[in-house]
Design an enzyme around this catalytic site. Sequence first.
Site, PDB file in Angstrom:
ATOM      1  N   CYS A  31       0.836  -1.217   0.000  1.00 34.08           N
ATOM      2  CA  CYS A  31       0.000   0.000   0.000  1.00 34.08           C
ATOM      3  C   CYS A  31       0.868   1.263   0.000  1.00 34.08           C
ATOM      4  O   CYS A  31       1.499   1.587   0.997  1.00 34.08           O
ATOM      5  CB  CYS A  31      -0.908  -0.051   1.231  1.00 34.08           C
ATOM      6  SG  CYS A  31      -1.774   1.474   1.591  1.00 34.08           S
ATOM      7  N   CYS A  34      -0.023   3.968   2.571  1.00 30.81           N
ATOM      8  CA  CYS A  34       0.345   3.514   3.923  1.00 30.81           C
ATOM      9  C   CYS A  34       1.802   3.855   4.205  1.00 30.81           C
ATOM     10  O   CYS A  34       2.160   4.310   5.296  1.00 30.81           O
ATOM     11  CB  CYS A  34       0.168   2.004   4.063  1.00 30.81           C
ATOM     12  SG  CYS A  34      -1.521   1.423   3.816  1.00 30.81           S
TER      13      CYS A  34
END
Length: 106
Positions: A31, A34
């Site tokens: 991600c 993230c």
Amino acid sequence: MATINVTDESFKTDVLESDKPVLVDFWAEWCGPCKMIGPSLEEISEELSDKVTIAKMDIMENTGIPGEIGVQSIPLMVLFKDGKAVAQKLGAAPKSQLKGWIESEL
């Protein structure tokens, strides 16, 4: 104090039974957003260490708790107080916004 890593096994002790609020960042290695907020959360963890613990949970390695909570998209940050989820924020944001949101919820 740096961020801590929590697992399905340690969640109850580290988060639900914590004597101070815990912000859990649900994330995954793949991600991009993230990874963008990771350094900001590390800094906020240092700056607010007396008020809140910041924890990270890899949803690929831990599927139980994210499934129970209903994590559908990441990054998802959930603030727990006294064993209950009291606030959540979805998606990446600049450090100033993240810190302001956390402080407003404490």
